[in-house]
Design an enzyme around this catalytic site. Structure first.
Site, PDB file in Angstrom:
ATOM      1  N   ARG A  44      -0.054  -4.500  16.162  1.00  0.00           N
ATOM      2  CA  ARG A  44       0.690  -4.921  14.980  1.00  0.00           C
ATOM      3  C   ARG A  44       0.605  -6.422  14.699  1.00  0.00           C
ATOM      4  NH1 ARG A  44       6.454  -1.656  14.619  1.00  0.00           N
ATOM      5  NH2 ARG A  44       5.692   0.419  15.158  1.00  0.00           N
ATOM      6  N   HIS A  90      -3.099   4.490   9.776  1.00  0.00           N
ATOM      7  CA  HIS A  90      -1.993   3.657  10.263  1.00  0.00           C
ATOM      8  C   HIS A  90      -0.723   4.485  10.393  1.00  0.00           C
ATOM      9  CE1 HIS A  90      -0.565  -0.344  11.231  1.00  0.00           C
ATOM     10  NE2 HIS A  90       0.488  -0.181  10.440  1.00  0.00           N
ATOM     11  N   TYR A 133       4.113   0.203  -9.188  1.00  0.00           N
ATOM     12  CA  TYR A 133       3.908  -0.590 -10.400  1.00  0.00           C
ATOM     13  C   TYR A 133       2.696  -1.512 -10.322  1.00  0.00           C
ATOM     14  CZ  TYR A 133       8.724   0.828 -11.327  1.00  0.00           C
ATOM     15  OH  TYR A 133       9.862   1.569 -11.532  1.00  0.00           O
TER      16      TYR A 133
END
Length: 840
Positions: A44, A90, A133
């Site tokens: 990570r 992932h 969006y």
């Protein structure tokens, strides 16, 4: 030592004997924590030193490449990218994936963005829009990261469920870790790496390829310091060198600011670049907080004029009386306009977290890139050798086309045909199979020529690749050349300015205010206001001034106040610090750089400015003269809590024609009327009165006459009287008139409220004075717009006639250079030794 019993939650079968496993708590916690720490560090938080990517970033780029989201394709929904990454590679939350995707697209976070975002991807102050969006595709620079993935340049590993594969590292055709930097918090360690300039990093990498034993000093000639996406300045290069040497160091980032003239009356600080990861809203909030708590002074207004066309633009308006440069230093000290960046170059090398300096980071990348190019060359040579083997078989078939057809026609099946081709023509199984799969239309004479050319091309390419693989110098040369091409195509100029630390300790308190130095407040005939600085000379001789004339000059100080007196009897306070300073290089100075008085006071219709007053409570005070012949000396007791007030009560139809700050009670008060009468007497003959008083009789006027000029003259110095006569029936400003210049000493003093003496004899067609003035010699005349107008020669007789003028006179002024510069106080008087000869 505590023990913990782990039990199964499901009910055991009837024939199953319950088992309890005793586990040591400390051992279990140690094992679990190490597994968690390992997962955070390797999966990570920390990037790989070779490609500079964290696992989630690498998976995003790989998935977008596999989805075909290249720069020449259209954008797709970010949520589609996130879903593909999360579903295949992932195994974590979509928020973490989208956050990583957003950062890859932010030009203020990445020096060379790898994702081309469409939509609101946030700002240093605001979060991005939701993934549904926004849209995204790979940026051109990202193609450098994923190119040659299909040429066996890097290793692949299974994904989390073993159904897909993913690359362990990207080929990375440029040093992404140094160029874009990174940040991450792991367990027990963190990384924080600053972005750099692509062209500089590539130049250092090429130098290291050419000279593997290069020192840090050699590399820092190419990479002098970080190059932040937001520009700004870096202060203190010693911390940068420490980081390049040891992997850890700190430096200060400063905003890029300029001091500009924001309005005609005020200066301001314009911020065009902020430190890395600092947004304008954060700066604005901090400044407002400091101003509200009175920890920061001198800020009048703050505007954020940032837009997508002009970029960042914060305008900080500075109050008059404060030094903008000093205010800027306080802003650096107290606000995020100066921030500290701590470099901590921690990255994974061979699966282990290490702290790396500049040379180690470059060496890891160079070694990786050499390995990528070597594996790519081996792959390409292998593919070309395979193709050459097939081309050789096709050529054999073309040369023996009839026999090949006969063998194929006489065979029982394809397997039998393949075997017979191998036996008859000594072909390999691959060649024989390829011949059988080739359409007959490819076995023409023209295709034979094409195959010969292809064979030659393949032979040359195999030789070139073999040369690269057999020579380490050649391999390094190829890597260096490819890096040079990347820098040429994607390199940009440096944005961040590097500055050495001053070394001087920063003062805890900075004097922000302008010194209260003595000066003169000046008013010109065209209504311009200005002030002198301590370094500027006083206004020069009248006939040498290039523009305008001064009609009033008041001694004051830079942080003092002066009063503007109007024809309606009002006095309006004006801050001297608001007035523009005359340039000290002008000798003699002019008021061409002054500001109109209308910028400082609001006048009523028909009202005009007639003079200035110093508001000095210890001075002789202000003297006023009206059109109806009233004189008044005002007691200098002005209300401190009012910006404007009346200094005389006028009768109906009366107006103030002149206002002057007296230097001494021995000065002469002078009236000149439209009937060409002049009266002078000492100011001591007029008793000072309070502000509401209406004054007293100053001069006796003839029928129909009015006062056209009032002022004060020092009788101990050379002075002149200028009068211009004309017709009262002509339109104002249309007639030139007859002018006369006389010695002030020719006019004897008279008592107050008398008629005075004649100042000029009228000629035919003249019945009144159009203009008059008395003051220190020499005199200078200007037109209504401030252009010089010649005056006639001085006439010895006080009651003589005037000389026809060549131009219309708008105003007359005197030689204020004969006044001595104020020394210790605004009320200081000039000495009497140099009265006869004004200084140049």
């Amino acid at each position: 030592m505590f023990d913990m019993a782990r039990r199964t939650t499901a009910p055991p079968p009837e024939d199953f004997e319950e088992r309890i496993v005793d586990i040591d708590v400390s051992s279990e916690m140690r094992t679990s924590f190490l597994e968690y720490a390992y997962s955070v560090i390797y999966q990570r938080a920390l990037p790989d030193a070779r490609d500079g990517l964290k696992p989630v970033q690498r998976r995003i780029l790989y998935s977008m490449s596999e989805m075909g989201l290249r720069p020449d394709r259209g954008h797709v929904k970010s949520s589609r990218v996130v879903g593909d990454v999360m579903g295949k590679l992932h195994p974590h939350g979509d928020t973490a994936i989208y956050d990583a995707l957003v950062r890859l697209a932010q030009p203020f976070s990445m020096r060379l963005p790898l994702v081309d975002g469409h939509g609101n991807f946030g700002s240093p102050d605001d979060l991005p829009a939701a993934m549904r969006y926004t849209e995204a595709r790979l940026a051109p620079a990202a193609m450098l990261m994923v190119e040659s993935l299909d040429e066996d340049t890097v290793g692949f590993k299974p994904n989390y469920d073993g159904q897909e594969t993913e690359p362990t590292v990207m080929p990375s055709a440029f040093p992404n870790l140094l160029v874009n930097g990174t940040t991450g918090i792991a367990v027990g360690m963190a990384t924080n790496m600053a972005p750099h300039n692509l062209a500089e990093v590539v130049a250092a990498a090429r130098h290291l390829i050419k000279k593997p034993d290069a020192t840090l000093d050699d590399l820092m000639r190419f990479v002098p310091g970080p190059d932040l996406p937001t520009g700004g300045m870096i202060i203190g290069l010693q911390g940068v060198r420490d980081a390049y040497e040891t992997g850890r160091g700190t430096f200060r980032m400063r905003a890029t600011c300029t001091v500009e003239q924001i309005t005609p009356r005020r200066k301001g600080i314009v911020v065009t670049e902020l430190p890395y990861n600092v947004g304008p809203e954060r700066v604005v909030t901090k400044i407002k907080e400091l101003v509200t708590s009175k920890k920061l002074q001198g800020i009048a207004d703050l505007k954020d004029l940032t837009d997508r066309h002009k970029g960042l633009r914060l305008v900080i308006e500075v109050k008059n009386g404060f030094i903008p440069e000093a205010v800027l230093e306080e802003l650096y000290r107290l606000t995020p306009m100066e921030e500290t960046f701590g470099i901590n170059n921690v990255a994974l090398v061979d699966g282990e977290p290490r702290t790396l300096g500049l040379r180690e980071l470059l060496q890891v990348y160079v070694d990786h890139r050499i390995e990528v190019v070597r594996r790519r060359s081996e792959f390409r040579r292998r593919k070309r050798e395979e193709r050459l083997h097939l081309v050789d078989g096709l050529i054999v078939a073309l040369l023996n086309i009839d026999e090949v057809i006969q063998v194929i026609r006489s065979s029982d099946d394809s397997s039998h045909a393949r075997t017979r081709l191998m036996d008859v023509f000594e072909l390999s199984e691959t060649q024989a199979a390829y011949i059988l799969d080739t359409p007959l239309r490819r076995l023409t004479r023209y295709d034979k020529l094409e195959l010969d050319r292809e064979k030659q091309t393949l032979t040359d390419e195999i030789a070139a690749l073999t040369e690269i693989l057999s020579s380490d110098a050649k391999l390094r040369q190829v890597v260096s050349g490819e890096l040079a091409d990347v820098a040429k195509k994607y390199g940009t100029p440096r944005r961040t300015v590097l500055l050495e630390a001053s070394g001087a300790p920063r003062a805890a308190f900075v004097d922000l205010q302008v010194a209260d130095d003595p000066c003169l407040a000046l008013l010109s005939s065209t209504g311009l206001l200005a002030r002198t600085s301590d370094a500027a000379p006083l206004p020069g001789e009248g006939e040498r001034a290039a523009h305008d004339v001064l009609v009033a000059a008041v001694r004051t100080s830079a942080r003092g106040e002066v009063g503007v007196v109007t024809s309606f009897g009002r006095l309006i306070r004006v801050q001297v610090i608001d007035l523009p300073i005359l340039p000290p290089t002008e000798n003699p100075p002019t008021l061409s750089g002054g500001h109109p008085v209308s910028e400082y006071v609001s006048l009523q219709p028909g009202e005009k400015v007639v003079g200035l007053g110093s508001l000095d409570p210890d001075g002789p005070g202000l003297a006023l003269g009206t059109a109806q012949g009233v004189v008044k000396r005002v007691v200098p007791e002005y209300p401190a809590n009012r910006d404007e007030f009346e200094v005389i009560t006028l009768k109906d139809g009366d107006t103030v024609v002149g206002a002057v700050e007296l230097e001494s009670e021995s000065d002469d008060l002078v009236f000149i009327t439209s009937g060409a009468q002049m009266l002078r007497y000492q100011a001591s003959q007029v008793r000072p009165q309070g502000r509401p008083a209406g004054g007293m009789a100053g001069i006796r006027l003839d029928d129909g006459a009015r006062v056209i000029w009032f002022g004060a003259v020092d009788p101990t110095r050379p002075a002149l009287v200028v009068t211009v006569a004309g017709s009262s029936t002509a339109l104002p400003g249309t007639q030139v008139g007859g002018g006369k210049v006389s010695d002030y000493a020719e006019f004897p003093p008279k008592g107050r409220a008398t008629g005075g003496v004649r100042a000029q004899r009228f000629l035919k067609g003249e019945d009144e004075l159009l203009l008059a003035w008395a003051g220190p010699a020499p005199a200078k005349a200007v037109s209504a717009v401030g252009k010089p107008v010649p005056l006639p020669e001085e006439l010895g007789r006080r009651d003589g006639s005037g000389v026809r003028l060549t131009h219309t006179i708008g105003a007359v002024g005197g030689a204020l250079a004969s006044w001595e510069r104020p020394a210790s106080s605004p009320s200081a008087r000039p000495t009497g030794d140099a009265q006869d000869e004004p200084p140049a």
